[in-house]
Design an enzyme around this catalytic site. Sequence first.
Site, PDB file in Angstrom:
ATOM      1  N   GLY A   1       6.711   6.970   6.573  1.00 51.67           N
ATOM      2  CA  GLY A   1       5.940   7.927   5.841  1.00 51.67           C
ATOM      3  C   GLY A   1       6.454   8.991   5.003  1.00 51.67           C
TER       4      GLY A   1
ATOM      5  N   ARG B   1       3.818   6.159   1.969  1.00 53.24           N
ATOM      6  CA  ARG B   1       4.077   7.495   2.282  1.00 53.24           C
ATOM      7  C   ARG B   1       3.532   8.363   1.435  1.00 53.24           C
ATOM      8  NH1 ARG B   1      10.371   6.377   0.403  1.00 53.24           N
ATOM      9  NH2 ARG B   1       9.476   5.200  -1.241  1.00 53.24           N
TER      10      ARG B   1
ATOM     11  N   ASP C   1       3.740  -4.642  -7.460  1.00 50.92           N
ATOM     12  CA  ASP C   1       2.939  -3.366  -6.917  1.00 50.92           C
ATOM     13  C   ASP C   1       3.503  -2.243  -7.727  1.00 50.92           C
ATOM     14  OD1 ASP C   1       5.186  -4.337  -5.082  1.00 50.92           O
ATOM     15  OD2 ASP C   1       5.129  -2.368  -4.425  1.00 50.92           O
ATOM     16  N   ASN C   2       4.760  -2.393  -8.569  1.00 53.28           N
ATOM     17  CA  ASN C   2       5.186  -1.306  -9.133  1.00 53.28           C
ATOM     18  C   ASN C   2       4.847  -1.336 -10.698  1.00 53.28           C
ATOM     19  OD1 ASN C   2       6.582  -0.500  -6.898  1.00 53.28           O
ATOM     20  ND2 ASN C   2       8.401  -1.272  -7.531  1.00 53.28           N
TER      21      ASN C   2
ATOM     22  N   GLY D   1       0.898  -1.351   0.009  1.00 53.92           N
ATOM     23  CA  GLY D   1      -0.108   0.060   0.168  1.00 53.92           C
ATOM     24  C   GLY D   1       0.818   1.398  -0.232  1.00 53.92           C
TER      25      GLY D   1
ATOM     26  N   ARG E   1      -2.407  -0.444 -10.046  1.00 53.43           N
ATOM     27  CA  ARG E   1      -1.154  -1.355 -10.091  1.00 53.43           C
ATOM     28  C   ARG E   1      -1.625  -2.639 -10.131  1.00 53.43           C
ATOM     29  NH1 ARG E   1       3.002   1.532  -7.299  1.00 53.43           N
ATOM     30  NH2 ARG E   1       2.171   3.686  -6.538  1.00 53.43           N
TER      31      ARG E   1
ATOM     32  N   ASP F   1       7.088   4.340  -9.987  1.00 53.87           N
ATOM     33  CA  ASP F   1       8.031   4.159  -8.967  1.00 53.87           C
ATOM     34  C   ASP F   1       9.239   3.917  -9.430  1.00 53.87           C
ATOM     35  OD1 ASP F   1       5.914   4.131  -7.296  1.00 53.87           O
ATOM     36  OD2 ASP F   1       5.403   2.115  -7.538  1.00 53.87           O
TER      37      ASP F   1
END
Length: 480
Positions: free
Chosen positions: A122, A89, A248-249, A86, A179, A258
């Site tokens: 974050g 940040r 996730d990228n 998730g 994504r 990313d």
Amino acid sequence: MTLSFTARWRDELPATYTALLPTPLKNARLIWYNDKLAQQLAIPASLFDATNGAGVWGGETLLPGMSPVAQVYSGHQFGVWAGQLGDGRGILLGEQLLAYGSTLDWHLKGAGLTPYSRMGDGRAVLRSTIRESLASEAMHYLGIPTTRALSIVASDTPVQRETQETGAMLMRLAQSHMRFGHFEHFYYRREPEKVQQLADFAIRHYWPQWQDVPEKYALWFEEVAARTGRLIAEWQTVGFSHGVMNTDNMSILGLTIDYGPFGFLDDYDPGFIGNHSDHQGRYRFDNQPLVALWNLQRLAQTLTPFIEIDALNRALDRYQDALLTHYGQRMRQKLGFFTEQKDDNALLNELFSLMAREGSDYTRTFRMLSHTEQQSASSPLRDTFIDRAAFDAWFDRYRARLRTEAVDDALRQQQMQRVNPAVVLRNWLAQRAIDAAEQGDMAELHRLHEVLRQPFTDRDDDYASRPPEWGKRLEVSCSS
């Protein structure tokens, strides 16, 4: 003109986010913004007025219509299921309404702790925000699908990484931040209806022409696969190594997203590893096409509840077709070929073998090749090779291939110089701008951004040169 924002993601996908506000930085200040992009988006110049503080660029204020959320997703990292990830940040502030109903995500990176920060703080650091701003804009001007960078805010907030650095924020824009990992999250939670809701959202907003077509899901996944194939082909032809191709990228829209331990090839090394944390070389340059296919297979698995296996396999085949077709077309353009001939691949592979043996600079070799004259056996490229006999033999065959086409030198050179950049974002160039910025001097950051806007213009300064000794093999990590 007033900016208008909507909240389609927040309104239509309630299970995929947590609503929260950004956490501002200490003594935040705007150090760079993308003036050309701001003009295109009709963003009022007053928003970039430094006398107003960091404003929306530093998460201190919101613009009317913004509804900030942190998105949840999961993913495979380095080939291993990592579970829930998730936006640890980053915060999606809102979606700007553009002409014809399209939208553009405004995503603030480094915006503070979220429920998905895990063990992180974050924050993003100045070093990584500068790298991402430079990389995404460099890719855009190279013509490669990518997220965009709108602004960078620096601060006095200390952030601990390998050493103590300072916090920063990057405003990243994209048509969507959806994504592969969004789909994986709900599939592995055994919530296939939410996976289908994500697909419906994507089709409704990005492929509306298929909304009422019975086979819409299969058509949609085929297009995701094809876009991914074309993207990877672009990476390979320009010598770009992403460095951390976790699921996730990976963007559903086929965008480069990313930017972490990325790198452009200096010496031609097909086994180049940009990420010093990638000990097994999973994400090395020449393995990117296979990794992208593997990632698509992971996405395909999540779609099995509502797309038949045969249709999924056809889509995966489409990836291979798109990759090979686009790569072949682009490499022929880089070589100055207007037609396809049976020995073209052999000629290209011979050049690659020669470059690998000699440690030839990838970008400069193709740029210098673009000045070739069919009738002249002399070339400035020859002087860059130690084994002149091997180069001469290859160059004779290359010129003979050029003469099989009725294209004059001027036209061919013009085409080649449109696809063979003189300038790419070499790691040492980014590091030079970072070093100066960390000392409070932003001039090189601004200068480098200007240079990267004209990658196909010949230069006689060091922006187009090989790296100095200190700039070779700079180690880059996922730390950001």
